[in-house]
Design a protein around this motif. Structure first.
Motif, PDB file in Angstrom:
ATOM      1  N   GLN A 500      22.725  29.583  44.808  1.00  0.00           N
ATOM      2  CA  GLN A 500      22.830  28.019  45.582  1.00  0.00           C
ATOM      3  C   GLN A 500      21.760  28.030  46.731  1.00  0.00           C
ATOM      4  OE1 GLN A 500      26.838  27.722  47.022  1.00  0.00           O
ATOM      5  NE2 GLN A 500      27.376  26.637  45.109  1.00  0.00           N
ATOM      6  N   ASP A 501      21.185  26.904  46.760  1.00  0.00           N
ATOM      7  CA  ASP A 501      20.126  26.627  48.040  1.00  0.00           C
ATOM      8  C   ASP A 501      20.947  26.319  49.353  1.00  0.00           C
ATOM      9  OD1 ASP A 501      17.894  26.382  49.294  1.00  0.00           O
ATOM     10  OD2 ASP A 501      17.348  24.350  48.357  1.00  0.00           O
ATOM     11  N   ARG A 502      21.326  27.269  49.968  1.00  0.00           N
ATOM     12  CA  ARG A 502      21.837  27.324  51.089  1.00  0.00           C
ATOM     13  C   ARG A 502      21.635  28.302  52.045  1.00  0.00           C
ATOM     14  NH1 ARG A 502      27.750  26.570  51.087  1.00  0.00           N
ATOM     15  NH2 ARG A 502      27.677  26.964  53.482  1.00  0.00           N
ATOM     16  N   ILE A 503      21.950  28.204  53.545  1.00  0.00           N
ATOM     17  CA  ILE A 503      21.646  29.076  54.512  1.00  0.00           C
ATOM     18  C   ILE A 503      22.702  30.558  54.143  1.00  0.00           C
ATOM     19  CG2 ILE A 503      21.858  29.877  56.964  1.00  0.00           C
ATOM     20  CD1 ILE A 503      21.131  27.127  57.394  1.00  0.00           C
ATOM     21  N   GLN A 504      22.252  31.600  54.088  1.00  0.00           N
ATOM     22  CA  GLN A 504      22.696  32.792  54.108  1.00  0.00           C
ATOM     23  C   GLN A 504      23.543  33.154  55.095  1.00  0.00           C
ATOM     24  OE1 GLN A 504      21.099  35.969  52.125  1.00  0.00           O
ATOM     25  NE2 GLN A 504      19.883  34.904  50.785  1.00  0.00           N
ATOM     26  N   THR A 505      24.599  33.981  55.109  1.00  0.00           N
ATOM     27  CA  THR A 505      25.244  34.455  56.340  1.00  0.00           C
ATOM     28  C   THR A 505      24.414  35.501  56.989  1.00  0.00           C
ATOM     29  OG1 THR A 505      26.560  36.038  55.031  1.00  0.00           O
ATOM     30  CG2 THR A 505      27.510  34.005  55.625  1.00  0.00           C
ATOM     31  N   SER A 506      24.455  35.763  58.197  1.00  0.00           N
ATOM     32  CA  SER A 506      23.998  36.891  58.729  1.00  0.00           C
ATOM     33  C   SER A 506      24.052  38.336  58.153  1.00  0.00           C
ATOM     34  CB  SER A 506      24.101  37.160  60.365  1.00  0.00           C
ATOM     35  OG  SER A 506      23.645  35.924  60.976  1.00  0.00           O
ATOM     36  N   TYR A 507      25.325  38.424  57.767  1.00  0.00           N
ATOM     37  CA  TYR A 507      25.574  39.600  57.090  1.00  0.00           C
ATOM     38  C   TYR A 507      24.716  40.088  55.832  1.00  0.00           C
ATOM     39  CZ  TYR A 507      28.741  43.484  55.119  1.00  0.00           C
ATOM     40  OH  TYR A 507      28.949  44.555  54.672  1.00  0.00           O
ATOM     41  N   THR A 508      24.685  38.959  54.958  1.00  0.00           N
ATOM     42  CA  THR A 508      23.858  39.088  53.904  1.00  0.00           C
ATOM     43  C   THR A 508      22.497  39.138  54.231  1.00  0.00           C
ATOM     44  OG1 THR A 508      23.840  36.799  53.491  1.00  0.00           O
ATOM     45  CG2 THR A 508      25.560  37.651  52.337  1.00  0.00           C
ATOM     46  N   SER A 509      21.906  38.904  55.090  1.00  0.00           N
ATOM     47  CA  SER A 509      20.582  38.737  55.441  1.00  0.00           C
ATOM     48  C   SER A 509      20.190  40.426  55.738  1.00  0.00           C
ATOM     49  CB  SER A 509      20.306  37.825  56.775  1.00  0.00           C
ATOM     50  OG  SER A 509      20.713  38.532  57.774  1.00  0.00           O
ATOM     51  N   ILE A 510      21.087  41.031  56.282  1.00  0.00           N
ATOM     52  CA  ILE A 510      20.573  42.519  56.273  1.00  0.00           C
ATOM     53  C   ILE A 510      20.598  43.301  54.883  1.00  0.00           C
ATOM     54  CG2 ILE A 510      21.617  42.808  58.643  1.00  0.00           C
ATOM     55  CD1 ILE A 510      23.605  44.498  57.617  1.00  0.00           C
ATOM     56  N   MET A 511      21.205  42.740  54.103  1.00  0.00           N
ATOM     57  CA  MET A 511      21.326  43.248  52.527  1.00  0.00           C
ATOM     58  C   MET A 511      20.113  42.940  51.805  1.00  0.00           C
ATOM     59  SD  MET A 511      24.372  44.696  52.493  1.00  0.00           S
ATOM     60  CE  MET A 511      26.069  44.832  53.372  1.00  0.00           C
ATOM     61  N   GLY A 512      19.132  42.110  52.478  1.00  0.00           N
ATOM     62  CA  GLY A 512      17.895  41.683  51.547  1.00  0.00           C
ATOM     63  C   GLY A 512      18.419  40.794  50.334  1.00  0.00           C
ATOM     64  N   SER A 513      17.174  40.595  49.811  1.00  0.00           N
ATOM     65  CA  SER A 513      17.344  39.660  48.657  1.00  0.00           C
ATOM     66  C   SER A 513      17.822  40.608  47.367  1.00  0.00           C
ATOM     67  CB  SER A 513      16.126  38.865  48.367  1.00  0.00           C
ATOM     68  OG  SER A 513      16.024  38.596  47.048  1.00  0.00           O
ATOM     69  N   MET A 514      18.805  40.621  46.755  1.00  0.00           N
ATOM     70  CA  MET A 514      19.011  41.372  45.620  1.00  0.00           C
ATOM     71  C   MET A 514      18.130  40.877  44.440  1.00  0.00           C
ATOM     72  SD  MET A 514      21.211  43.571  46.551  1.00  0.00           S
ATOM     73  CE  MET A 514      22.013  43.921  47.961  1.00  0.00           C
ATOM     74  N   GLN A 515      17.350  39.866  44.603  1.00  0.00           N
ATOM     75  CA  GLN A 515      16.522  39.571  43.362  1.00  0.00           C
ATOM     76  C   GLN A 515      15.422  40.415  43.107  1.00  0.00           C
ATOM     77  OE1 GLN A 515      17.334  36.955  41.451  1.00  0.00           O
ATOM     78  NE2 GLN A 515      18.864  36.310  42.915  1.00  0.00           N
ATOM     79  N   LEU A 516      15.301  41.677  44.083  1.00  0.00           N
ATOM     80  CA  LEU A 516      14.416  42.607  43.803  1.00  0.00           C
ATOM     81  C   LEU A 516      15.010  43.559  42.596  1.00  0.00           C
ATOM     82  CD1 LEU A 516      11.915  44.140  44.705  1.00  0.00           C
ATOM     83  CD2 LEU A 516      13.576  45.307  46.356  1.00  0.00           C
ATOM     84  N   LEU A 517      16.231  43.534  42.497  1.00  0.00           N
ATOM     85  CA  LEU A 517      16.880  44.342  41.383  1.00  0.00           C
ATOM     86  C   LEU A 517      17.487  43.581  40.383  1.00  0.00           C
ATOM     87  CD1 LEU A 517      18.060  47.328  43.437  1.00  0.00           C
ATOM     88  CD2 LEU A 517      15.999  47.351  42.088  1.00  0.00           C
ATOM     89  N   PRO A 518      17.154  42.650  39.541  1.00  0.00           N
ATOM     90  CA  PRO A 518      17.804  41.689  38.840  1.00  0.00           C
ATOM     91  C   PRO A 518      18.881  42.091  37.800  1.00  0.00           C
ATOM     92  CG  PRO A 518      15.574  41.841  38.080  1.00  0.00           C
ATOM     93  CD  PRO A 518      15.779  42.857  39.216  1.00  0.00           C
ATOM     94  N   VAL A 519      18.833  43.418  37.379  1.00  0.00           N
ATOM     95  CA  VAL A 519      19.726  44.237  36.742  1.00  0.00           C
ATOM     96  C   VAL A 519      21.049  44.405  37.312  1.00  0.00           C
ATOM     97  CG1 VAL A 519      19.100  46.423  37.071  1.00  0.00           C
ATOM     98  CG2 VAL A 519      20.122  45.911  35.238  1.00  0.00           C
ATOM     99  N   ILE A 520      21.102  44.501  38.798  1.00  0.00           N
ATOM    100  CA  ILE A 520      22.052  44.764  39.251  1.00  0.00           C
ATOM    101  C   ILE A 520      22.842  43.236  39.949  1.00  0.00           C
ATOM    102  CG2 ILE A 520      22.897  45.680  41.660  1.00  0.00           C
ATOM    103  CD1 ILE A 520      21.060  48.075  41.219  1.00  0.00           C
ATOM    104  N   SER A 521      21.801  42.401  40.564  1.00  0.00           N
ATOM    105  CA  SER A 521      22.175  41.132  41.108  1.00  0.00           C
ATOM    106  C   SER A 521      22.747  40.198  39.989  1.00  0.00           C
ATOM    107  CB  SER A 521      21.275  40.404  41.916  1.00  0.00           C
ATOM    108  OG  SER A 521      20.070  40.129  40.981  1.00  0.00           O
ATOM    109  N   ASP A 522      22.010  40.186  38.726  1.00  0.00           N
ATOM    110  CA  ASP A 522      22.352  39.165  37.836  1.00  0.00           C
ATOM    111  C   ASP A 522      23.597  39.687  36.817  1.00  0.00           C
ATOM    112  OD1 ASP A 522      20.722  37.472  38.969  1.00  0.00           O
ATOM    113  OD2 ASP A 522      19.017  37.492  37.774  1.00  0.00           O
ATOM    114  N   GLY A 523      23.575  41.059  36.769  1.00  0.00           N
ATOM    115  CA  GLY A 523      24.345  41.806  35.673  1.00  0.00           C
ATOM    116  C   GLY A 523      25.627  42.591  36.389  1.00  0.00           C
ATOM    117  N   PHE A 524      25.311  43.658  36.981  1.00  0.00           N
ATOM    118  CA  PHE A 524      26.503  44.384  37.599  1.00  0.00           C
ATOM    119  C   PHE A 524      27.575  43.637  38.441  1.00  0.00           C
ATOM    120  CE2 PHE A 524      27.973  47.842  40.389  1.00  0.00           C
ATOM    121  CZ  PHE A 524      28.828  48.614  39.495  1.00  0.00           C
TER     122      PHE A 524
END
Length: 677
Positions: A500-524
């Motif tokens: 979704q196109d919305r502001i992320q929480t500060s907690y998820t901001s330190i996790m970085g963008s999981m799109q770097l690993l699509p097999v984990i963000s979109d699968g696992f």
């Protein structure tokens, strides 16, 4: 109120972690580094649980400001929910939450908390645990042993990291940067934590509500307690036998290594780790007939023996503490059964000496205790079980449907979005806190309930050992971050999963963008949590307990013959322990009665004799009659003191019955006891 809520939470959570550490850990006996590492780990994990709801409410407010900033009409902040601007072109009126945290504070806060907890759980705490358990006699040797033992774990971590690094390096759009490497480390840690999290969560979501429902049945609780007593009795006997074997080896080493030997210092270090009663026995230089006493051990064998002594002593102490707690629980349940059939509405303790305190005297009186245990407890447990069951069903449903954003199927996301429309930040924060806390309880309780993890046990009243404290600290730090990240996905506050196109929480901001690993963000991260449904079904039909029962880890199964045999064995063990405690209490009461009776009589006679002696000295010389009377009174005092001393020494022994059936305290009679009669 800007930042005041965060400061208050930081202070309150610190005192909460300190209180729990003081309740479970022994502050005066355990090592300071162990206590400091455990306190810091618990504190950081509690901070994540308590501060994350504040992050969610702050993000919702920032999202409202961001949506309004896309329009040309200027927007002003409102402080009341019902305050409406006169201009009709403004789409939203943003109400600032009471716990609003200024921009730039939470990202720094989360980075410090997250990376400190990860450093503790993956590097420092495993090293400290191996260091404390090492059998080496020097600091350098302990450090070397800790590094070797943790090399396997560090190697597995490095292997996972290198695999993810190779996978990402093959991606055509990725360029190696320091931020990208951090994202890979975070992804590897969260993937490992989520893998274990779902397994533990599937068991706890069913077992915790069911345990409260079954605990409303007193017969079930009593039978299960008998079962636990029988199991723990065998474990206690095995621990005692292992301790005796280790002490026998220590005795052989103690006899073979003389005080002038270079390894005598190592032997003395081993002796300090032994229980006190064994140290006194070994100090008497008991003669041994073993052939190994003449052979001098090597330093390597002493290191192995040192580590063995540490492990067996720790296990023996742990079983003793668990045995004492389980006996108290069984005695209490038997007292409840007797009080339920009593005609008087007063709770009666069979061992009243163990129940003294101002709370029991003034607040939790026997009448109040009877009404709670016999009247209200069953209904309260069932009501709580129903509420927990509904909450578990909501978690399972949301875990299986949180990826659907149109329509929104996750129940947690529906509740948060409805509260967001009315700017009800209190409900948002309370819902987030209760949900996260419930999931944490399900996960962490599962770890300390499963029989395989029974080696680590959190015991109140300062009885938790150092290894269990460090294990709990490592587990909390490893599972809390992925659990909170999974919860943010349930409420659609993680854009990497909900897209979704919305502001992320500060907690998820330190996790970085999981799109770097699509097999984990979109699968696992999306499909693996659905496994919780299968695990819940398996737990509901006791498939895991039956499998553990087949492997030799006996579980409480009502339709099993072995379970009924263990219940009968546990009932007999409780009867024996009750008789022992009753005898000990009767002996203490008799000693107290003797002291009260003959102590007061001896004091009165002593004062009377002193007065008569003083009067005779002042008025007339001592006659023969008075001399004989005073001698007779003195002999009586001496005999009464000897009788009191004899009765005290006899009552202190657990079993002083002779072969003829007479107590040794009554046979033989004291000479000259009735000479003056």
């Amino acid at each position: 109120m800007s930042g005041a809520a965060l400061c208050a939470v930081v202070v309150l959570v610190f005192f909460l972690a300190l209180y729990l550490l003081q309740r479970y850990g022994d502050v005066w006996k355990q090592q300071r580094m162990v206590l400091l590492g455990t306190l810091l780990s618990w504190y950081l994990c509690f901070l994540i649980v308590f501060v994350l709801p504040l992050d969610v409410s702050t993000t919702i407010y920032n999202q409202c400001i961001h949506d309004n900033s896309n329009h040309t009409v200027p927007v002003t902040r409102a402080t009341q929910p019902n305050q409406i601007k006169p201009s009709s072109s403004v789409l939203k009126v943003c109400v600032e939450p009471w716990s609003y945290i200024p921009d730039g504070v939470l990202p720094v806060f989360w980075r410090v908390v997250y990376w400190t907890s990860q450093f503790l759980t993956w590097l420092l705490l495993p090293f400290m645990q191996s260091y404390a358990r090492s059998g080496a006699f020097s600091k350098v040797g302990k450090i070397k042993t800790a590094l070797i033992e943790n090399a396997i774990y560090y190697g597995s971590y490095l292997l996972i990291f290198i695999s993810l690094l190779i996978y990402v390096a093959a991606h055509p759009r990725w360029k190696p940067t320091w931020t990208g490497i951090q994202i890979i480390c975070i992804t590897a840690a969260n993937t490992w934590g989520l893998f274990l999290l779902v397994l533990l969560l599937g068991y706890g979501l069913v077992e915790i509500p069911r345990s409260y429902w079954l605990s409303s049945s007193h017969d079930y609780l009593l039978a299960k307690t008998y079962f636990k007593v029988a199991k723990l009795a065998s474990e206690k006997a095995a621990a005692k036998e292992n301790l005796a074997d280790a002490m026998e080896e220590v005795a052989g080493v103690h006899e073979s290594v003389r005080y002038s030997h270079s390894l005598r210092r190592c032997v003395d270090t081993i002796l300090t780790k032994c229980p006190t009663e064994y140290q006194e026995e070994l100090g008497r230089n008991v003669e041994r007939s073993h052939s190994e006493q003449n052979s001098t051990p090597t330093k390597r064998s002493l290191i192995k023996l040192h580590k063995k002594v540490i492990v067996v002593v720790q296990r023996h102490n742990q079983t003793q503490v668990q045995w004492s707690i389980l006996l108290d629980e069984a005695f209490h349940l038997e007292d409840v059964a007797k009080s339920q059939t009593s005609h008087f509405q007063v709770f009666t303790h069979s061992l009243p000496s163990a129940h003294h305190g101002w709370i029991q005297r003034f607040i939790y009186t026997p009448s109040v205790e009877w009404y709670w245990e016999c009247m209200f407890r069953q209904g309260f447990c069932r009501l709580l079980a129903v509420l927990l069951c509904l909450l578990s069903a909501a978690v399972v449903w949301s875990e299986c449907t949180f990826f659907s954003t149109h329509p929104v199927l996750s129940l947690f996301a529906v509740f948060i979005q409805n509260a967001e429309k009315h700017y009800n930040y209190i409900c948002i924060e309370m819902a987030c806190f209760v949900s996260i806390l419930f999931m944490c309880v399900c996960v962490y309780t599962t770890v300390f309930r499963i029989r395989v993890f029974n080696y680590y046990h959190l015991v109140p009243h300062h009885q938790t050992d150092a290894y269990s404290l460090q294990f709990s600290a490592m587990l909390f730090c490893r599972l809390t971050p992925p659990l909170c990240l999974n919860f943010l996905g349930l409420i659609h506050m993680d854009s990497a999963i909900s897209h979704q196109d919305r502001i992320q929480t500060s907690y998820t901001s330190i996790m970085g963008s999981m799109q770097l690993l699509p097999v984990i963000s979109d699968g696992f991260y999306i499909y693996y949590p659905m496994l919780v449904l299968l695990l819940c079904l398996a737990t509901f039909y006791n498939l895991g307990s039956r499998c553990l029962n087949l492997l030799g880890f006996h579980q409480y199964i009502t339709d099993d013959d072995l379970t009924s045999d263990l219940v009968d064995e546990g009932k007999e063990l409780i009867r024996r322990e009750r008789r022992k405690r009753q005898k000990a209490e009767d002996g203490e009461n008799r000693r107290w009665a003797w002291r009260e009776r003959y102590g007061a009589q001896a004091a009165s006679e002593h004062s009377r004799n002193g007065y008569s002696e003083l009067k005779d000295n002042q008025n007339s010389p001592v006659t023969d009659t008075k001399t004989s009377v005073s001698r007779r009174d003195g002999n009586r005092d001496e005999q009464q003191a000897r009788l009191l001393q004899d009765s005290s020494s006899d009552d202190s022994l657990p079993n002083r019955r002779s072969a003829g059936g007479r107590y040794l305290s009554l046979s033989p009679p004291l000479p000259g006891l009735f000479d003056d009669v």
